[in-house]
Motif scaffolding. Structure first.
Motif, PDB file in Angstrom:
ATOM      1  N   LEU A   1       6.064  -9.339   3.567  1.00  0.00           N
ATOM      2  CA  LEU A   1       5.800 -10.326   4.962  1.00  0.00           C
ATOM      3  C   LEU A   1       4.505  -8.952   5.336  1.00  0.00           C
ATOM      4  O   LEU A   1       3.364 -10.232   5.884  1.00  0.00           O
ATOM      5  CB  LEU A   1       6.648 -11.170   4.879  1.00  0.00           C
ATOM      6  N   ASN A   2       5.474  -8.766   5.898  1.00  0.00           N
ATOM      7  CA  ASN A   2       3.844  -7.651   7.250  1.00  0.00           C
ATOM      8  C   ASN A   2       2.552  -7.074   6.160  1.00  0.00           C
ATOM      9  O   ASN A   2       1.803  -7.262   6.509  1.00  0.00           O
ATOM     10  CB  ASN A   2       4.779  -5.986   7.177  1.00  0.00           C
ATOM     11  N   GLU A   3       2.971  -6.440   4.827  1.00  0.00           N
ATOM     12  CA  GLU A   3       1.631  -6.675   3.995  1.00  0.00           C
ATOM     13  C   GLU A   3       1.044  -8.057   4.203  1.00  0.00           C
ATOM     14  O   GLU A   3      -0.118  -7.715   4.533  1.00  0.00           O
ATOM     15  CB  GLU A   3       2.511  -6.328   2.699  1.00  0.00           C
ATOM     16  N   VAL A   4       1.489  -8.936   3.475  1.00  0.00           N
ATOM     17  CA  VAL A   4       0.355 -10.139   3.680  1.00  0.00           C
ATOM     18  C   VAL A   4      -0.411 -10.968   4.661  1.00  0.00           C
ATOM     19  O   VAL A   4      -1.339 -10.674   5.035  1.00  0.00           O
ATOM     20  CB  VAL A   4       1.539 -10.873   3.716  1.00  0.00           C
ATOM     21  N   ARG A   5       0.087 -10.532   5.950  1.00  0.00           N
ATOM     22  CA  ARG A   5       0.014  -9.994   7.483  1.00  0.00           C
ATOM     23  C   ARG A   5      -1.182  -9.721   7.874  1.00  0.00           C
ATOM     24  O   ARG A   5      -2.430  -9.917   8.256  1.00  0.00           O
ATOM     25  CB  ARG A   5       0.882  -9.803   8.534  1.00  0.00           C
ATOM     26  N   SER A   6      -1.205  -7.934   7.378  1.00  0.00           N
ATOM     27  CA  SER A   6      -1.789  -7.640   7.661  1.00  0.00           C
ATOM     28  C   SER A   6      -3.413  -7.450   6.070  1.00  0.00           C
ATOM     29  O   SER A   6      -3.994  -7.442   7.233  1.00  0.00           O
ATOM     30  CB  SER A   6      -1.001  -6.046   7.429  1.00  0.00           C
ATOM     31  N   ARG A   7      -2.849  -7.807   5.873  1.00  0.00           N
ATOM     32  CA  ARG A   7      -4.326  -7.754   4.976  1.00  0.00           C
ATOM     33  C   ARG A   7      -5.169  -8.844   4.924  1.00  0.00           C
ATOM     34  O   ARG A   7      -6.011  -9.096   4.697  1.00  0.00           O
ATOM     35  CB  ARG A   7      -3.460  -7.722   2.699  1.00  0.00           C
TER      36      ARG A   7
ATOM     37  N   ARG B   1       0.708  -1.342  -0.467  1.00  0.00           N
ATOM     38  CA  ARG B   1       0.088  -0.157  -0.481  1.00  0.00           C
ATOM     39  C   ARG B   1       1.093   1.225   0.378  1.00  0.00           C
ATOM     40  O   ARG B   1       0.355   2.614   0.056  1.00  0.00           O
ATOM     41  CB  ARG B   1      -0.731  -0.007   1.344  1.00  0.00           C
ATOM     42  N   ARG B   2       2.290   1.386  -0.146  1.00  0.00           N
ATOM     43  CA  ARG B   2       2.990   2.485   0.191  1.00  0.00           C
ATOM     44  C   ARG B   2       3.693   2.296  -0.419  1.00  0.00           C
ATOM     45  O   ARG B   2       4.672   3.004  -1.349  1.00  0.00           O
ATOM     46  CB  ARG B   2       3.835   2.133   1.331  1.00  0.00           C
ATOM     47  N   GLY B   3       3.658   1.470  -1.890  1.00  0.00           N
ATOM     48  CA  GLY B   3       4.264   1.797  -3.040  1.00  0.00           C
ATOM     49  C   GLY B   3       5.352   0.229  -2.982  1.00  0.00           C
ATOM     50  O   GLY B   3       4.419  -0.519  -2.988  1.00  0.00           O
ATOM     51  N   GLU B   4       6.509   0.580  -4.233  1.00  0.00           N
ATOM     52  CA  GLU B   4       6.947  -0.671  -4.551  1.00  0.00           C
ATOM     53  C   GLU B   4       7.334  -1.383  -3.670  1.00  0.00           C
ATOM     54  O   GLU B   4       8.085  -1.114  -2.332  1.00  0.00           O
ATOM     55  CB  GLU B   4       7.548   0.254  -5.737  1.00  0.00           C
ATOM     56  N   VAL B   5       7.447  -2.643  -3.818  1.00  0.00           N
ATOM     57  CA  VAL B   5       7.664  -3.268  -2.773  1.00  0.00           C
ATOM     58  C   VAL B   5       9.353  -3.427  -3.002  1.00  0.00           C
ATOM     59  O   VAL B   5       9.702  -3.942  -3.887  1.00  0.00           O
ATOM     60  CB  VAL B   5       7.124  -5.297  -2.924  1.00  0.00           C
TER      61      VAL B   5
END
Length: 527
Positions: A346-352, A335-339
């Motif tokens: 891993l943080n993104e997948v956990r939060s989503r 959500r903050r831009g390009e990975v």
């Protein structure tokens, strides 16, 4: 192995008619994929695979005619209840009661070994394999590009271990930074596991559920690469260009139409020289049957040169080295831009996943939502990655990966959790002396037929090292189990029927869990 006993029975009858040894026929008899049209046979023999004149000029109608003639010469027995001819195939339908009894007994008896004990693997020699994968540069953060190498290498290692091979997992670190020098030397001298575990890289691998038997790095081979250059010189393989760089001629006509640069003009080594030293060192140390390198396809040329030079140096085992390449992942954004880094993914997948679970009704029952979100999220990443050919590039999509319905890792996890809770709900008792002969409904038969195919799917993946065969199989198994879950209720059914259905769902869950673990996914029991 259920499928094996049926294949053997069919092969022994065919061998008498075709005058061929049964073992020659086993691999020509395959389980038929489950069809939406329903009534399909359980096994089929491809006529082309057993006739000598099966060249392209052999017309399809000839094959069909041969299939009909062969089908007429075969007889039904206690195992096979129906024989028919298809376009170039002879189809066999197994006695329905025997099908249910044999398949379920075998799955529940073999557990995680179901499929790997198959006769299909009897001619495959047990080997020792060194697999190099992940291989990040320690001086930099763990890049998302290493995610594919890590999960692909882990899958190949898991599959080989399951099939009885000995595997040494190596992480070869690009370590021209002080960080790894300190970590590696410190660990070797002082063996401080706590320090090693406190490193963020190690932590990332433990969340991914990946372990390595050996960490080595380029700097280990810095001195040895000078020995390689001397050997190349002694063997007359090293040539100097006008600029003073060292090259090895790889062309057949020795006209330098293809060559590899192995030394800079100042006499220092290059990546390939250090890789040559590493390969020779590993072979001396481990005496392995095969060495597999898992990297992206941009390095195909590098490995082609590596194996060619090893061969020119007189190392025949270079023919047993293999580069498993994979394509690039595009469009992986948070959500903050390009990975850029794996920890962001891993943080993104956990939060989503946590967000998705919070909006579902069942989440309050989950004991550790954070851990569950991580396992389900990783399953989503792995399945999206493994659905196609590894060599293909693909466009990543969070929304597609994290859907709870459809062909996703979330759906696999959901199916596993649902089947697990069904077992828990009904006492989770050991199912013995169950009369499974009552499992005659089309939806039950479809699950049983699909379970028959598992060993063939494992065999295909073991041959080409592609996980997509297993992914496709598990997704179909989940869809079939979901349909059966609706149409074949356990609750409210007569005790004998309820027990038999419970047995069917337990078998489906065991195979689902085994396949998921091979792919590097930890099955969840609540969701």
């Amino acid at each position: 192995m259920a499928a094996c006993s049926f294949r053997r029975s069919i092969a022994s009858q065919l061998s008498k008619v075709l005058d061929l040894p049964p073992e020659n026929l086993i691999k020509s008899i395959s389980a038929v994929p489950v069809s939406k049209k329903r009534h399909v046979a359980d096994f089929q023999l491809s006529i082309a695979s057993v006739t000598e004149d099966s060249s392209s000029d052999c017309l399809a109608q000839d094959l069909h005619l041969q299939a009909q003639k062969l089908a007429e010469r075969l007889k039904c027995d206690a195992v096979v209840r129906e024989i028919s001819a298809g376009p170039g195939t002879v189809n066999f339908t197994i006695n329905r009661e025997l099908l249910a009894k044999t398949v379920l007994q075998q799955v529940l008896k073999d557990g995680s070994q179901y499929g790997v004990k198959s006769e299909l693997f009897s001619t495959v020699p047990r080997q020792k394999a060194v697999i190099e994968f992940s291989s990040p540069n320690i001086a930099k953060k763990f890049h998302v590009g290493h995610l594919r190498s890590t999960i692909v290498g882990n899958f190949i290692a898991n599959l080989k271990v399951a099939l009885g091979h000995e595997v040494i997992r190596i992480n070869y670190l690009g370590d021209w930074g002080m960080q790894f020098g300190l970590l590696g030397v410190g660990f070797q001298h002082f063996g401080n596991k706590e320090k090693l575990k406190s490193s963020p890289l190690q932590h990332l691998f433990e969340r991914l559920g990946v372990h390595f038997d050996e960490y080595s790095g380029e700097s280990f081979y810095h001195e040895k690469s000078q020995e390689i250059l001397k050997t190349l010189e002694d063997k007359g393989l090293l040539q100097k260009t006008i600029k003073g760089t060292g090259i090895v001629d790889l062309s057949e006509k020795k006209d330098l139409s293809s060559f590899s640069t192995v030394m800079r003009s100042d006499g220092t080594s290059l990546y390939i020289t250090r890789d040559l030293a590493a390969a020779i060192d590993r072979m001396n140390k481990h005496s392995c049957d095969t060495m597999i390198y898992v990297t992206d396809k941009s390095q195909s040329n590098h490995f082609q040169h590596l194996f060619q030079i090893l061969k020119l140096m007189g190392y025949d085992w270079a023919e047993r080295c293999q580069h498993v390449s994979f394509g690039l992942v595009q469009g992986m954004k948070t959500r903050r831009g390009e990975v850029i880094f794996l920890e962001d993914v891993l943080n993104e997948v956990r939060s989503r996943m946590l967000q998705n679970m919070a909006s579902a009704k069942t989440t309050k029952e989950v004991e550790d939502p954070m851990e569950t979100a991580e396992k389900v999220g990783l399953a989503a990443l792995i399945i999206q990655d493994f659905r196609g050919l590894l060599s293909s590039d693909y466009q990543f999509s969070w929304d597609r990966a994290l859907q709870s319905r459809g062909d996703t890792g979330v759906f696999l996890q959901y199916t596993h959790a649902r089947l697990h809770s069904l077992e828990q709900m009904h006492g989770n008792e050991q199912l013995t002396d169950v009369n499974v002969a009552c499992l005659q409904e089309p939806d039950a038969i479809s699950v049983l037929q699909h379970l028959l195919r598992y060993d063939e799917v494992l065999y295909r993946s073991s041959q080409d090292l592609q996980p997509k065969h297993i992914v496709s199989y598990l997704l179909t198994l989940s869809h079939l189990a979901a349909v059966a879950h609706k149409t074949l209720p356990v609750k409210g059914s007569a005790p004998e029927l309820a027990q038999a259905r419970l047995c069917l769902f337990q078998a489906a869950r065991l195979v689902l869990a085994s396949g998921m673990k091979l792919l590097g996914i930890t099955p969840v029991t609540q969701m």
